[in-house]
Design a protein around this motif. Structure first.
Motif, short mmCIF file in Angstrom:
data_model
loop_
_atom_site.label_atom_id
_atom_site.label_comp_id
_atom_site.label_asym_id
_atom_site.label_seq_id
_atom_site.Cartn_x
_atom_site.Cartn_y
_atom_site.Cartn_z
N VAL A 63 18.46 -15.12 13.26
CA VAL A 63 18.68 -14.65 11.90
C VAL A 63 19.98 -15.23 11.35
O VAL A 63 20.83 -15.70 12.11
CB VAL A 63 18.73 -13.10 11.85
N ARG A 64 20.13 -15.20 10.02
CA ARG A 64 21.35 -15.71 9.40
C ARG A 64 22.57 -14.93 9.87
O ARG A 64 22.48 -13.72 10.12
CB ARG A 64 21.25 -15.59 7.88
N GLU A 65 23.69 -15.60 9.95
CA GLU A 65 24.94 -14.94 10.34
C GLU A 65 25.42 -13.98 9.25
O GLU A 65 26.08 -12.99 9.54
CB GLU A 65 26.02 -15.99 10.62
N ASN A 66 25.10 -14.29 8.01
CA ASN A 66 25.54 -13.49 6.88
C ASN A 66 24.37 -12.65 6.37
O ASN A 66 23.31 -13.18 6.06
CB ASN A 66 26.05 -14.43 5.78
N PHE A 67 24.57 -11.33 6.27
CA PHE A 67 23.46 -10.46 5.86
C PHE A 67 23.01 -10.76 4.43
O PHE A 67 21.81 -10.69 4.13
CB PHE A 67 23.85 -8.98 5.97
N ALA A 68 23.94 -11.11 3.54
CA ALA A 68 23.55 -11.41 2.16
C ALA A 68 22.59 -12.60 2.11
O ALA A 68 21.61 -12.59 1.35
CB ALA A 68 24.80 -11.69 1.31
N TRP A 123 18.44 -6.49 11.28
CA TRP A 123 19.31 -7.67 11.34
C TRP A 123 20.36 -7.53 12.43
O TRP A 123 20.60 -8.46 13.20
CB TRP A 123 19.95 -7.87 9.97
N GLU A 124 20.97 -6.35 12.51
CA GLU A 124 21.99 -6.12 13.54
C GLU A 124 21.39 -6.24 14.94
O GLU A 124 21.97 -6.87 15.84
CB GLU A 124 22.61 -4.74 13.35
N TYR A 151 0.80 -1.23 0.00
CA TYR A 151 0.00 0.00 0.00
C TYR A 151 0.83 1.28 0.00
O TYR A 151 0.29 2.37 -0.16
CB TYR A 151 -0.93 0.00 1.21
N ILE A 152 2.14 1.17 0.20
CA ILE A 152 3.00 2.36 0.20
C ILE A 152 4.40 1.94 -0.24
O ILE A 152 4.89 0.88 0.13
CB ILE A 152 3.02 3.03 1.59
N HIS A 153 5.03 2.77 -1.05
CA HIS A 153 6.33 2.43 -1.61
C HIS A 153 7.41 3.37 -1.07
O HIS A 153 7.20 4.57 -0.96
CB HIS A 153 6.29 2.55 -3.14
N TRP A 154 8.56 2.77 -0.76
CA TRP A 154 9.73 3.54 -0.34
C TRP A 154 10.90 3.13 -1.22
O TRP A 154 10.97 2.00 -1.70
CB TRP A 154 10.07 3.27 1.13
N GLU A 155 11.84 4.04 -1.39
CA GLU A 155 13.03 3.71 -2.17
C GLU A 155 13.80 2.58 -1.50
O GLU A 155 13.83 2.45 -0.28
CB GLU A 155 13.92 4.94 -2.34
N GLU A 156 14.45 1.77 -2.32
CA GLU A 156 15.07 0.56 -1.80
C GLU A 156 16.23 0.85 -0.86
O GLU A 156 16.47 0.07 0.08
CB GLU A 156 15.54 -0.32 -2.96
N ASP A 157 16.95 1.94 -1.05
CA ASP A 157 18.04 2.22 -0.13
C ASP A 157 17.51 2.47 1.29
O ASP A 157 18.16 2.12 2.28
CB ASP A 157 18.89 3.39 -0.61
N PHE A 158 16.32 3.05 1.39
CA PHE A 158 15.71 3.29 2.70
C PHE A 158 15.31 1.97 3.36
O PHE A 158 15.61 1.72 4.53
CB PHE A 158 14.49 4.20 2.53
N THR A 159 14.63 1.09 2.60
CA THR A 159 14.17 -0.18 3.19
C THR A 159 15.36 -1.10 3.49
O THR A 159 15.33 -1.84 4.48
CB THR A 159 13.16 -0.88 2.28
N LEU A 160 16.39 -1.05 2.66
CA LEU A 160 17.58 -1.87 2.94
C LEU A 160 18.28 -1.42 4.22
O LEU A 160 18.78 -2.24 4.99
CB LEU A 160 18.55 -1.81 1.77
N ASP A 161 18.30 -0.12 4.44
CA ASP A 161 18.90 0.40 5.67
C ASP A 161 18.11 -0.10 6.89
O ASP A 161 18.69 -0.54 7.88
CB ASP A 161 18.92 1.92 5.64
N LEU A 162 16.79 -0.05 6.80
CA LEU A 162 15.96 -0.56 7.90
C LEU A 162 16.16 -2.05 8.10
O LEU A 162 16.24 -2.53 9.24
CB LEU A 162 14.48 -0.26 7.61
N LEU A 163 16.24 -2.79 7.00
CA LEU A 163 16.44 -4.23 7.10
C LEU A 163 17.78 -4.55 7.77
O LEU A 163 17.86 -5.44 8.63
CB LEU A 163 16.39 -4.86 5.71
N ALA A 164 18.82 -3.82 7.40
CA ALA A 164 20.13 -4.04 8.00
C ALA A 164 20.13 -3.70 9.49
O ALA A 164 20.74 -4.41 10.31
CB ALA A 164 21.19 -3.22 7.27
N ARG A 165 19.46 -2.62 9.85
CA ARG A 165 19.38 -2.25 11.27
C ARG A 165 18.61 -3.30 12.07
O ARG A 165 18.98 -3.63 13.20
CB ARG A 165 18.72 -0.88 11.41
#
Length: 332
Positions: free
Chosen positions: A252-257, A242-243, A226-240
């Motif tokens: 979670v997986r040991e490797n972020f990739a 994961w950490e 229902y709402i779109h964000w640029e991928e660099d923004f969502t990837l940053d959230l995903l990485a945060r």
């Protein structure tokens, strides 16, 4: 109208001598309806859930509310219940959804709070408390796509070769999904089911929760239909996420990739399903409001299929179904 009168009679019996008014609060893709209850003698409003017993069961909602509430998530408090009639009276988490509230300026903070709530839910996970998000259930969801989207919505009959290739892709997707670590899964953790509230967010619509892949709710939230964000923004959230999850001991997986690949493939499963659900809501249930959200879902699905060679047969089918890529105007 008859159900509304029954609901009014039930509330009146639960609160004798207290005049009140009912006003529609929201509806969802199921048969459930919600009303805001305003009492003449009290400024605090409540929410009444009407879940017709012939179509809905309130007990999973009550069970998951207890689980998620105990985990620290802000879910509605149960004030009164009548499971036989299909009525619940709940605390009111407000009328502003994340979808209504999100802007470029507040998005980071609101999503951080949503991810914090999700981590609380996941930390409380145990395998015997919720139904299993089994391979069979995930496959039934995928099969909504050929039945409702391909056949009914697009009017296309797959050849035997196309059908075989599609199911081969389905099996690959499920192999990845089922290899993920498992936690409690809300199953619709996105901007329409998160409320601006205190504490933030209020969490709704969790009655279909299961025990399944850890990336599922992340795909729901960050690849929101229902709402779109640029991928660099969502990837940053995903990485945060994961950490933080690693630091707190979530599986979670040991490797972020590798974690990111799980997330991408979980999104593929979800978006295939969602296209089928949106088509079914329109053709079977007469709800056309979801048609406008299909292009964004298709956009997510195409982008993931372009990245992974194993998904190329699905990408070819999508290109045959939608030969012209629609230009989408995203808004925040």
């Amino acid at each position: 109208m008859e159900r509304r009168q029954q609901l009014q009679s039930w509330i009146a019996a639960e609160f004798p001598g207290r005049p009140f008014e009912l006003a529609p609060a929201s509806a969802d893709a199921s048969f459930r309806r919600y009303f805001r209850v305003t009492f003449a003698d009290d400024p605090v409003t409540l929410i009444a859930m009407d879940a017709p017993p012939g179509h809905e069961d309130c007990r999973p909602f009550v069970h998951v509310a207890e689980l998620f509430g105990a985990a620290g998530a802000h879910v509605p408090a149960l004030i009164r219940q009548d499971l036989e009639q299909g009525f619940l009276l709940l605390s009111d988490l407000g009328s502003t959804t994340y979808l209504q509230a999100l802007t470029k300026d507040n998005a980071h903070n609101l999503y951080a709070e949503a991810l914090g709530a999700l981590i609380c839910i996941q930390k409380a996970s145990r395998p015997d408390a919720l139904p299993e998000y089994s391979r069979e259930l995930l496959m039934r969801e995928l099969e909504l796509f050929p039945v409702w989207y391909v056949s009914r919505h697009k009017g296309v009959t797959l050849t035997d070769q196309q059908a075989t290739q599609l199911y081969e892709v389905f099996e690959r997707i499920l192999d990845v999904n089922m290899a993920e670590p498992k936690v409690f899964v809300h199953r619709d953790f996105h901007s329409r089911n998160l409320m601006l509230s205190s504490p933030n967010p209020g969490v709704l619509d969790f009655q279909d929760a299961v025990y399944g892949p850890i990336s599922y709710d992340l795909a729901s939230l960050l690849k929101d239909a229902y709402i779109h964000w640029e991928e660099d923004f969502t990837l940053d959230l995903l990485a945060r996420y994961w950490e933080t999850a690693r630091a707190l001991g979530l599986p979670v997986r040991e490797n972020f990739a590798e974690f990111h690949r799980d997330y991408e493939w979980m999104g593929v499963q979800r978006h295939i399903k969602v296209l089928g659900i949106f088509a079914r809501l329109y053709h079977r249930d007469g709800k056309d409001g979801y048609l406008k959200d299909m292009p964004l879902v298709m956009h997510y699905l195409r982008k993931a299929c372009e990245r992974y060679g194993e998904l190329r047969p699905l990408l070819r089918l999508l290109e045959q179904l939608e030969p012209t890529v629609t230009e989408i105007g995203y808004s925040f």
